[in-house]
Design a protein around this motif. Structure first.
Motif, short mmCIF file in Angstrom:
data_model
loop_
_atom_site.label_atom_id
_atom_site.label_comp_id
_atom_site.label_asym_id
_atom_site.label_seq_id
_atom_site.Cartn_x
_atom_site.Cartn_y
_atom_site.Cartn_z
N GLN A 138 -8.40 1.96 1.16
CA GLN A 138 -8.87 2.97 -0.02
C GLN A 138 -8.08 1.41 -0.91
O GLN A 138 -9.15 1.33 -1.64
CB GLN A 138 -8.15 3.67 -0.28
N LYS A 139 -7.09 0.63 -0.61
CA LYS A 139 -6.36 -0.26 -1.59
C LYS A 139 -7.40 -1.33 -1.26
O LYS A 139 -7.84 -2.20 -2.33
CB LYS A 139 -5.16 -1.02 -1.13
N SER B 162 2.22 1.41 -3.57
CA SER B 162 1.67 1.80 -4.88
C SER B 162 0.84 3.42 -4.46
O SER B 162 0.43 3.98 -5.39
CB SER B 162 0.18 0.59 -4.54
N ILE C 105 -10.01 -1.37 -0.43
CA ILE C 105 -12.07 -1.55 -1.00
C ILE C 105 -11.79 -0.67 -2.22
O ILE C 105 -13.05 -2.03 -3.56
CB ILE C 105 -12.50 -0.18 -0.74
N THR C 106 -10.52 -0.76 -3.20
CA THR C 106 -10.86 -0.65 -4.29
C THR C 106 -10.35 -2.25 -5.43
O THR C 106 -10.73 -2.33 -6.52
CB THR C 106 -9.07 0.57 -5.00
N GLU C 107 -9.15 -2.69 -4.83
CA GLU C 107 -8.96 -3.85 -4.78
C GLU C 107 -10.01 -5.21 -4.29
O GLU C 107 -9.31 -6.11 -5.28
CB GLU C 107 -6.96 -4.35 -3.76
N ASN C 108 -10.74 -5.19 -3.72
CA ASN C 108 -11.32 -6.16 -2.82
C ASN C 108 -10.56 -7.31 -2.93
O ASN C 108 -10.74 -8.56 -3.17
CB ASN C 108 -12.34 -6.45 -4.58
N THR D 206 0.68 -1.58 -0.27
CA THR D 206 0.35 0.03 -0.04
C THR D 206 0.57 1.11 0.42
O THR D 206 0.86 2.28 -0.89
CB THR D 206 -0.77 -0.14 1.51
#
Length: 505
Positions: free
Chosen positions: A482-483, A337, A485-488, A334
């Motif tokens: 956030q990561k 990225s 949620i974004t990448e599930n 994280t």
């Protein structure tokens, strides 16, 4: 602790602390309920404050005076404390009414100012014997160095010790931690002058200085709770239900100690104590209601589902602090990225969940708060290869102690040998598959805590904030959420990022 209980008479403990009780009526008597390390609410394995309140109420039915001493180690880190810096713990303790609370390093989870605020909220004294504010050369605002509590004919002097490691681990800026032995001797003398006929010290880590002061009779008994203390070499502590030992030691999460004190007409002191589990105790209804109110508030804040666990992972303390870990990799990924860094580095100590996540588990915001309870900011440094090498070497220096400085990384490969001597454990350090060059500058994504030298990462202080580093650091926990949620997903594959060549497991 290498000595069995049967050795204590030879060491001088028995001479100072034991006597033959002739007539019970001739002796001053009191009991102490001692507990500590209860920073989490609602977890049955920790016993809980509602059960602790029941034990306290039961003890108060006895005729003899009852003291309740709380050893601290509880204001953080925890999910709820992320929002209120431990205020809810103080509120619940106010309902239980401890006679005094000891300050330990975890009380500094949210820094000195917040601890002072909690002290003013508390209806009981918070004791820190070896802390000083160097600006005014007195105890930190809101705290006390010692206290005398009188009940019946017993005047109990109470001391509490803060682990000197807290200065580095928690980046204390406003206070200094003083020498343990000298601080206790100084305050114990004051307590005797104020009429204390028995003196105890609370602490959350074993210190040789405290054992020495027990043998010298400076203090009469000590109160220690440390879940990570290994007593396997001390069979005496597991053989008896009642212990005649001035060192009261708890190592299990839901344990409390009940200490009986007898003082004969000559002033000689006898200490007997036993351990009690909270797990099978009934809950006090009022404290349970108070706790449940806080849990409902926490649930409203934290029940947001983030992702399903697609591959099981474990944040057990030993695993996280000794080897590459899926969650540690994910946090480091994280960092990488969300920055333009060449590599990323975190310390294992910021991961606190100590939980196993099975396939299919719905990882929630509460889970994330359990895992990353500190308000840690993200920074990008320009740092030399030499300082980076020294940083990683330092991060491996307490491997066998399972300290929180053990590293987790992204786009970096560490090879080390834990059996090598200190300063020569790092065998290889690569970024993107290439050996780190001492004279080259690298961009490193890390935390503001480590950049400030936290957990002994002193060499990182030689780095400079990169121009790309945000003026106001983003919170690491927010970026991780956030990561997810974004990448599930949550967790990154193991990929030989941190390899101990001495690990045969």
């Amino acid at each position: 602790m290498k000595c069995f209980l049967l050795c204590f008479a030879m060491m001088g403990f028995a001479v100072q602390h034991q006597f033959v009780i002739a007539k019970e009526s001739d002796n001053l008597q009191a009991s102490i309920l001692f507990s500590a390390e209860m920073q989490l609410l609602g977890r049955k394995s920790d016993g809980g404050y509602a059960r602790l309140a029941s034990v306290l109420s039961e003890l108060k039915q006895n005729d003899r005076p009852i003291f309740f001493l709380f050893g601290g180690n509880s204001l953080g880190p925890s999910p709820m404390s992320t929002f209120d810096s431990g205020s809810h713990i103080v509120d619940i303790l106010n309902s239980l009414g401890p006679d005094a609370m000891g300050v330990t390093k975890r009380e500094y989870s949210y820094f000195e100012e917040q601890l002072s605020l909690r002290a003013y909220e508390a209806a009981f004294p918070m004791v820190a014997t070896n802390i000083i504010d160097p600006i005014n050369m007195s105890i930190q605002d809101g705290l006390v160095s010692s206290v005398v509590i009188s009940k019946g004919d017993i005047k109990l002097g109470v001391l509490a010790i803060v682990d000197p490691d807290a200065a580095q681990q928690y980046l204390l800026q406003r206070v200094e931690i003083l020498d343990i032995k000298n601080s206790i001797i100084k305050e114990a003398k004051k307590l005797r002058e104020r009429g204390a006929n028995v003196i105890t010290v609370m602490h959350a880590k074993q210190f040789t200085a405290i054992d020495d002061l027990l043998k010298e009779g400076i203090i009469d008994f000590s109160l220690l709770k440390d879940r990570y203390l290994d007593l396997s070499d001390n069979t005496g502590l597991g053989e008896f239900h009642t212990y005649k030992d001035p060192r009261v030691i708890l190592t299990q999460p839901a344990e409390v100690a009940i200490v009986d004190i007898f003082i004969n007409s000559d002033g000689l002191i006898d200490i007997q104590w036993s351990k009690k589990s909270l797990l099978n105790q009934l809950e006090d209804s009022e404290v349970a209601k108070q706790r449940n109110d806080y849990l409902r508030r926490l649930d409203r804040l934290m029940d947001l589902p983030l992702a399903k666990v697609t591959e099981s992972f474990d944040t057990n303390r030993k695993i996280v602090r000794t080897r590459e870990n899926r969650f540690g990799n994910f946090v480091a990924d994280t960092l990488l990225s969300f920055t333009d860094a060449d590599a990323a580095l975190i310390n294992s100590g910021i991961i606190r969940g100590n939980t196993e996540y099975q396939l299919g588990h719905t990882f929630s915001r509460k889970d994330l708060a359990n895992e990353l309870p500190f308000r840690t900011g993200v920074v990008v440094l320009d740092i030399s290869g030499r300082d980076l090498i020294n940083t990683i070497e330092s991060s491996l220096s307490e491997y066998e102690l399972q300290k929180g400085k053990f590293p987790h990384v992204a786009n970096m490969q560490i090879q080390f040998n834990s059996s090598n001597s200190l300063g020569s454990r790092l065998l290889s350090l690569k970024i993107a598959g290439k050996e780190v060059v001492e004279g080259k500058l690298y961009k490193l994504a890390t935390t503001d805590y480590l950049f400030s030298g936290g957990d002994g990462y002193i060499s990182l202080k030689n780095g400079k904030l990169s121009k790309t580093s945000a003026a106001t650091p983003a919170l690491l926990s927010d970026l991780v959420m956030q990561k997810i949620i974004t990448e599930n997903r949550v967790g990154s594959p193991l990929s030989a990022r941190v390899v101990n060549v001495n690990d045969r497991g």
